[in-house]
Design a protein around this motif. Sequence first.
Motif, PDB file in Angstrom:
ATOM      1  N   ASN A   1      -6.972  -8.987   0.083  1.00 27.29           N
ATOM      2  CA  ASN A   1      -6.724  -7.572   0.389  1.00 27.29           C
ATOM      3  C   ASN A   1      -5.807  -6.901  -0.634  1.00 27.29           C
ATOM      4  O   ASN A   1      -4.948  -6.096  -0.285  1.00 27.29           O
ATOM      5  CB  ASN A   1      -6.096  -7.425   1.788  1.00 27.29           C
TER       6      ASN A   1
ATOM      7  N   VAL B   1     -14.723   5.292  -5.963  1.00 24.65           N
ATOM      8  CA  VAL B   1     -13.927   5.270  -7.199  1.00 24.65           C
ATOM      9  C   VAL B   1     -13.920   6.611  -7.929  1.00 24.65           C
ATOM     10  O   VAL B   1     -12.910   7.009  -8.497  1.00 24.65           O
ATOM     11  CB  VAL B   1     -14.370   4.147  -8.170  1.00 24.65           C
TER      12      VAL B   1
ATOM     13  N   ASN C   1     -16.439  -3.824 -13.525  1.00 23.46           N
ATOM     14  CA  ASN C   1     -15.744  -2.870 -12.679  1.00 23.46           C
ATOM     15  C   ASN C   1     -14.698  -2.131 -13.513  1.00 23.46           C
ATOM     16  O   ASN C   1     -13.933  -2.751 -14.243  1.00 23.46           O
ATOM     17  CB  ASN C   1     -15.076  -3.624 -11.533  1.00 23.46           C
TER      18      ASN C   1
ATOM     19  N   LEU D   1     -11.950  -0.451 -12.757  1.00 19.92           N
ATOM     20  CA  LEU D   1     -10.583  -0.210 -12.263  1.00 19.92           C
ATOM     21  C   LEU D   1      -9.476  -0.707 -13.200  1.00 19.92           C
ATOM     22  O   LEU D   1      -8.535   0.018 -13.502  1.00 19.92           O
ATOM     23  CB  LEU D   1     -10.399  -0.880 -10.906  1.00 19.92           C
TER      24      LEU D   1
ATOM     25  N   ASP E   1     -17.333  -2.045   0.069  1.00 20.23           N
ATOM     26  CA  ASP E   1     -16.193  -2.706  -0.558  1.00 20.23           C
ATOM     27  C   ASP E   1     -15.104  -1.734  -0.988  1.00 20.23           C
ATOM     28  O   ASP E   1     -13.942  -2.087  -1.028  1.00 20.23           O
ATOM     29  CB  ASP E   1     -16.648  -3.527  -1.773  1.00 20.23           C
TER      30      ASP E   1
ATOM     31  N   VAL F   1      -6.735  -2.822   3.125  1.00 17.14           N
ATOM     32  CA  VAL F   1      -6.627  -2.869   1.666  1.00 17.14           C
ATOM     33  C   VAL F   1      -6.575  -1.448   1.092  1.00 17.14           C
ATOM     34  O   VAL F   1      -7.280  -0.548   1.553  1.00 17.14           O
ATOM     35  CB  VAL F   1      -7.774  -3.707   1.043  1.00 17.14           C
ATOM     36  N   GLY F   2      -5.707  -1.267   0.118  1.00 20.71           N
ATOM     37  CA  GLY F   2      -5.580   0.048  -0.473  1.00 20.71           C
ATOM     38  C   GLY F   2      -4.372   0.100  -1.394  1.00 20.71           C
ATOM     39  O   GLY F   2      -3.751  -0.928  -1.639  1.00 20.71           O
ATOM     40  N   PRO F   3      -3.994   1.251  -1.890  1.00 19.55           N
ATOM     41  CA  PRO F   3      -4.718   2.516  -1.709  1.00 19.55           C
ATOM     42  C   PRO F   3      -5.958   2.543  -2.606  1.00 19.55           C
ATOM     43  O   PRO F   3      -5.950   1.997  -3.696  1.00 19.55           O
ATOM     44  CB  PRO F   3      -3.689   3.546  -2.171  1.00 19.55           C
ATOM     45  N   LEU F   4      -7.012   3.182  -2.137  1.00 16.33           N
ATOM     46  CA  LEU F   4      -8.257   3.255  -2.887  1.00 16.33           C
ATOM     47  C   LEU F   4      -8.608   4.705  -3.201  1.00 16.33           C
ATOM     48  O   LEU F   4      -8.115   5.623  -2.562  1.00 16.33           O
ATOM     49  CB  LEU F   4      -9.386   2.601  -2.085  1.00 16.33           C
ATOM     50  N   GLY F   5      -9.473   4.862  -4.193  1.00 16.72           N
ATOM     51  CA  GLY F   5      -9.913   6.201  -4.570  1.00 16.72           C
ATOM     52  C   GLY F   5      -8.971   6.853  -5.560  1.00 16.72           C
ATOM     53  O   GLY F   5      -7.868   6.375  -5.817  1.00 16.72           O
ATOM     54  N   THR F   6      -9.455   7.936  -6.140  1.00 20.89           N
ATOM     55  CA  THR F   6      -8.667   8.682  -7.114  1.00 20.89           C
ATOM     56  C   THR F   6      -7.769   9.658  -6.369  1.00 20.89           C
ATOM     57  O   THR F   6      -8.253  10.391  -5.509  1.00 20.89           O
ATOM     58  CB  THR F   6      -9.614   9.459  -8.049  1.00 20.89           C
TER      59      THR F   6
ATOM     60  N   THR G   1     -14.447  -0.544  -3.890  1.00 19.28           N
ATOM     61  CA  THR G   1     -13.927  -0.716  -5.246  1.00 19.28           C
ATOM     62  C   THR G   1     -14.988  -0.468  -6.320  1.00 19.28           C
ATOM     63  O   THR G   1     -14.812  -0.848  -7.475  1.00 19.28           O
ATOM     64  CB  THR G   1     -13.365  -2.134  -5.452  1.00 19.28           C
ATOM     65  N   GLY G   2     -16.107   0.153  -5.947  1.00 19.67           N
ATOM     66  CA  GLY G   2     -17.138   0.471  -6.939  1.00 19.67           C
ATOM     67  C   GLY G   2     -18.191  -0.601  -7.104  1.00 19.67           C
ATOM     68  O   GLY G   2     -18.976  -0.572  -8.032  1.00 19.67           O
TER      69      GLY G   2
ATOM     70  N   ARG H   1     -22.824   6.279  -2.815  1.00 21.26           N
ATOM     71  CA  ARG H   1     -23.172   7.209  -3.879  1.00 21.26           C
ATOM     72  C   ARG H   1     -23.558   8.580  -3.318  1.00 21.26           C
ATOM     73  O   ARG H   1     -24.203   8.683  -2.285  1.00 21.26           O
ATOM     74  CB  ARG H   1     -24.281   6.649  -4.764  1.00 21.26           C
TER      75      ARG H   1
ATOM     76  N   MET I   1     -19.573   3.148   3.332  1.00 23.47           N
ATOM     77  CA  MET I   1     -18.889   2.415   2.263  1.00 23.47           C
ATOM     78  C   MET I   1     -18.770   0.952   2.665  1.00 23.47           C
ATOM     79  O   MET I   1     -18.658   0.657   3.839  1.00 23.47           O
ATOM     80  CB  MET I   1     -17.491   3.022   2.129  1.00 23.47           C
TER      81      MET I   1
ATOM     82  N   LEU J   1     -11.138  -8.397  -2.020  1.00 27.96           N
ATOM     83  CA  LEU J   1     -11.815  -8.520  -0.728  1.00 27.96           C
ATOM     84  C   LEU J   1     -10.952  -9.334   0.236  1.00 27.96           C
ATOM     85  O   LEU J   1      -9.925  -9.873  -0.137  1.00 27.96           O
ATOM     86  CB  LEU J   1     -13.187  -9.173  -0.917  1.00 27.96           C
TER      87      LEU J   1
ATOM     88  N   VAL K   1      -5.973  -4.961  -4.344  1.00 29.63           N
ATOM     89  CA  VAL K   1      -6.778  -4.443  -5.450  1.00 29.63           C
ATOM     90  C   VAL K   1      -5.864  -4.214  -6.648  1.00 29.63           C
ATOM     91  O   VAL K   1      -5.115  -3.238  -6.678  1.00 29.63           O
ATOM     92  CB  VAL K   1      -7.476  -3.119  -5.065  1.00 29.63           C
TER      93      VAL K   1
ATOM     94  N   SER L   1       2.416   2.442  -3.405  1.00 27.55           N
ATOM     95  CA  SER L   1       1.650   3.038  -4.499  1.00 27.55           C
ATOM     96  C   SER L   1       0.700   4.149  -4.059  1.00 27.55           C
ATOM     97  O   SER L   1       0.031   4.736  -4.898  1.00 27.55           O
ATOM     98  CB  SER L   1       0.872   1.934  -5.234  1.00 27.55           C
TER      99      SER L   1
ATOM    100  N   ARG M   1     -23.516  -7.012   2.407  1.00 23.56           N
ATOM    101  CA  ARG M   1     -23.624  -6.805   3.857  1.00 23.56           C
ATOM    102  C   ARG M   1     -24.029  -8.092   4.572  1.00 23.56           C
ATOM    103  O   ARG M   1     -23.511  -8.429   5.627  1.00 23.56           O
ATOM    104  CB  ARG M   1     -24.620  -5.689   4.171  1.00 23.56           C
TER     105      ARG M   1
ATOM    106  N   ARG N   1      -4.903  -0.790  -8.226  1.00 19.98           N
ATOM    107  CA  ARG N   1      -4.610   0.203  -7.191  1.00 19.98           C
ATOM    108  C   ARG N   1      -3.372  -0.188  -6.378  1.00 19.98           C
ATOM    109  O   ARG N   1      -2.411   0.559  -6.309  1.00 19.98           O
ATOM    110  CB  ARG N   1      -5.811   0.352  -6.236  1.00 19.98           C
ATOM    111  N   THR N   2      -3.436  -1.370  -5.736  1.00 20.31           N
ATOM    112  CA  THR N   2      -2.290  -1.799  -4.930  1.00 20.31           C
ATOM    113  C   THR N   2      -1.077  -2.018  -5.846  1.00 20.31           C
ATOM    114  O   THR N   2       0.045  -1.646  -5.520  1.00 20.31           O
ATOM    115  CB  THR N   2      -2.625  -3.085  -4.157  1.00 20.31           C
TER     116      THR N   2
ATOM    117  N   PHE O   1     -19.976   7.519  -7.325  1.00 13.95           N
ATOM    118  CA  PHE O   1     -19.529   6.639  -6.249  1.00 13.95           C
ATOM    119  C   PHE O   1     -18.288   7.252  -5.612  1.00 13.95           C
ATOM    120  O   PHE O   1     -17.259   7.414  -6.273  1.00 13.95           O
ATOM    121  CB  PHE O   1     -19.191   5.246  -6.779  1.00 13.95           C
TER     122      PHE O   1
ATOM    123  N   VAL P   1       0.846  -1.190   0.000  1.00 11.39           N
ATOM    124  CA  VAL P   1       0.000   0.000   0.000  1.00 11.39           C
ATOM    125  C   VAL P   1       0.884   1.244   0.000  1.00 11.39           C
ATOM    126  O   VAL P   1       0.666   2.179  -0.773  1.00 11.39           O
ATOM    127  CB  VAL P   1      -0.948  -0.001   1.225  1.00 11.39           C
TER     128      VAL P   1
END
Lengths: 308, 470
Positions: free
Chosen positions: B213, A271, B400, B402, A250, A120-125, A252-253, A259, A248, B175, B215, A61, B264, B218-219, A268, A58
């Motif tokens: 864990n 993402v 998806n 990504l 997951d 888990v990450g990094p996530l998002g823009t 990952t979208g 939303r 939130m 996940l 992605v 990146s 969920r 991303r990761t 979302f 993580v």
Amino acid sequence: MDTEAPQDPRKSGDWISGNGHACRLEGLLNPSSYRFEILEKERLSESVVRMVIRAPLVAASARPGQFLLIRPLEHSERIPLTISHADRAEGAITIIFQEVGATTRELGGLDPGQLVKDLVGPLGTPSDIRRFGTVACVGGGVGIAVMLPVARALKQAGNRVVGIIGARTKDLLILEREMREASEELIVMTDDGSYGAKGLVTDALSRLVERERVDHCYAIGPLPMMHAVCRMTKEKGIPTTVSLDPVMVDGTGMCGGCRVTVGGEAKFTCVDGPEFDGHMVDWDTLRARKSIYREEERLALEARSGKA
Amino acid sequence: MAKRERKPRTPMPEQDPQARARNFEEVALGYTEEMAVEEASRCLACKNKPCVRGCPVNIDIPAFIQLVAERRFKEAAEVVAQANALAAICGRVCPQEEQCEKYCVMAKVNGPVAIGRLERFVADWAREHLPQNGAHPQPAPDAQRVAVVGAGPAGLTCAGDLAAKGYRVCVFEALHELGGVLRYGIPEFRLPRSILDAQIESIRRMGVEFYTNTVVGRTFTIRQLLESGFDAVFIGTGAGAPVFLNIPGEELNGVYAANEFLTRVNLMNAKEFPVEGTPLKRPRRCAVIGAGNTAMDAARTALRLGAEEVTIVYRRSREEMPARAEELHHAEEEGVKFQLLTNPVEFIGDENGWLQRMRCIRMELGEPDESGRRRPHPVPGTEFEMEVDTAIIAVGQTPNPLIRQTTEGLAVEKWGGIVVDERTGATSIPGVFAGGDVATGAATVITAMGAGRRSAIAIDEYLKAKRAAT
């Protein structure tokens, strides 16, 4: 920002420090890359905790503005937290969070040497870091922790950063020194006047924009604060970026739970965000969505304290 | 023979509908040995094996069924396992009536041979009766490496097949648990977690390494995987992005995408809140929009969470419903209601942003559209309101974004799917293959597995050629 390794990452003001080669095969396939050990823990105020966690992939990146999802214990909810610092040489990331609900308290209850269950990450823009000119970086409460990496990156990109940070009272103010380093000028506000000037961050911002030209504004903090900043900057015609953190799952979208309505469209946060044009955000629906599990949060806290 | 042909399909015992609508135990209980033998004896062992043509992974169906009829369950299980490492799952969730069983000669006589139920029987029998910790050949130290992105049905199948061919396979999953849609999407009452865990464990024992864990995109990126020493990559990231209706009020609290609702409950175990940390608003009056398997899963899950009333709202008629006949039947038995030829036009909330009602309009069917189904049109003046506190939207998913956003040079379709060679799964990047929903759009577990299998064969050929060239 990820090319040169500074001698001592701890002393460096860089958001990302160290070179690191965690993305090499040996890192990807090393099971220890996926064991998230807590390396440091420090209380910044009564309820705000800073934690350094080993997560080399993580750290390798991550960029300013990105977040991670963390599940402190087996039975915990997965919650998003902004990455405050990525130390590539150490293979560690820093998070700063306020203990408000059951999950953040579970996280805050862990100590160095222990593992968090999942991360888990990094996530998002990543933040769109550009040379705007003068940027007002307005942070409120624990939002200052989210603001800090962005402010650092903006300064590094050659902007004149004016920091405005605020808290309810002196004891709740965090990261003042770090924000001061990241800013040309730092204005500190407390609601009760126990430190800095008495008043809201918006008071300071309105004085700033009367005094000088502000080309861009970043506002990160509680929803009412970001909304108030956006109302003001919209009137003055100052483009404003905010960072949102709705419910939130997951990250990952996939679930659509995060939303938000931006410019009349459903986006979302995980993402498309977490940063958005604050003048386009539909704040009323966002406020309602953020309150969706208020009652459940209370129940979860009760259940946890019953166990303890 | 003539006598044999007239025997009807052997029914499979099920939990009583009243009881099961309030628990998460498996609905269908499976055949006993006697039932399996009896059903297997209905098979005519056709020489030209029409059923196999309908199976995306080409199980030798008549062969395994004959072995069941002879009570040689172990050998029957081996025949199935040769073609399908996830037979206990497929025997439960495949749309058999549209695949193998559709082509069964007996279909015209007295109902097709219950191929799916027999597949489930032999897989379950093997798990209960055969040692599960036997030694498997492990990849050689100099084996070529394949990265598999996504631990759903496509990725798991591809990984298992490649491991069987001797490759070192590493699966990366975003996940914290493995299984993809099998874990977060399909409820326990259709696919018990113990079955899923056992199937994944069997793939792990073949030497496949799993990294959760993570992605990809991303990761780290696909490009970094190739640069890090992987000789090939398989992308099986599925169709995880929910489609919304784009009608007013969709942002209200109480309006869920089926993905979120099911994740969920299934992945995060929200039904045990607050002992488990993930909350969920318990539905009281619930509408599920859509009529595929996901819609049925969401509706039946809502019932099990204690909803007083659950209604499937679908804009076409019963004939066009995409769900498996068996799932539809189960939902009806359990008390799910149906509002067919009906489409929501607006969600209406209270002053705090909570869903209160759903405004709908009646539909009628016109000419067939590009999907071959008759296109629904709203009937003016037929609007009405339903009182609901929960609405679950299950009208489809798109890939998806990504991977396509973070992989330079990867050709994608306008609708977001990765462009692949249908036969091999090869993408526009050499050494990178893709399959399952990310390439075809939302489909079924077994079509994703079929794609994983075809790519495993193609990756094997690619890697042999690559090794020969060096």
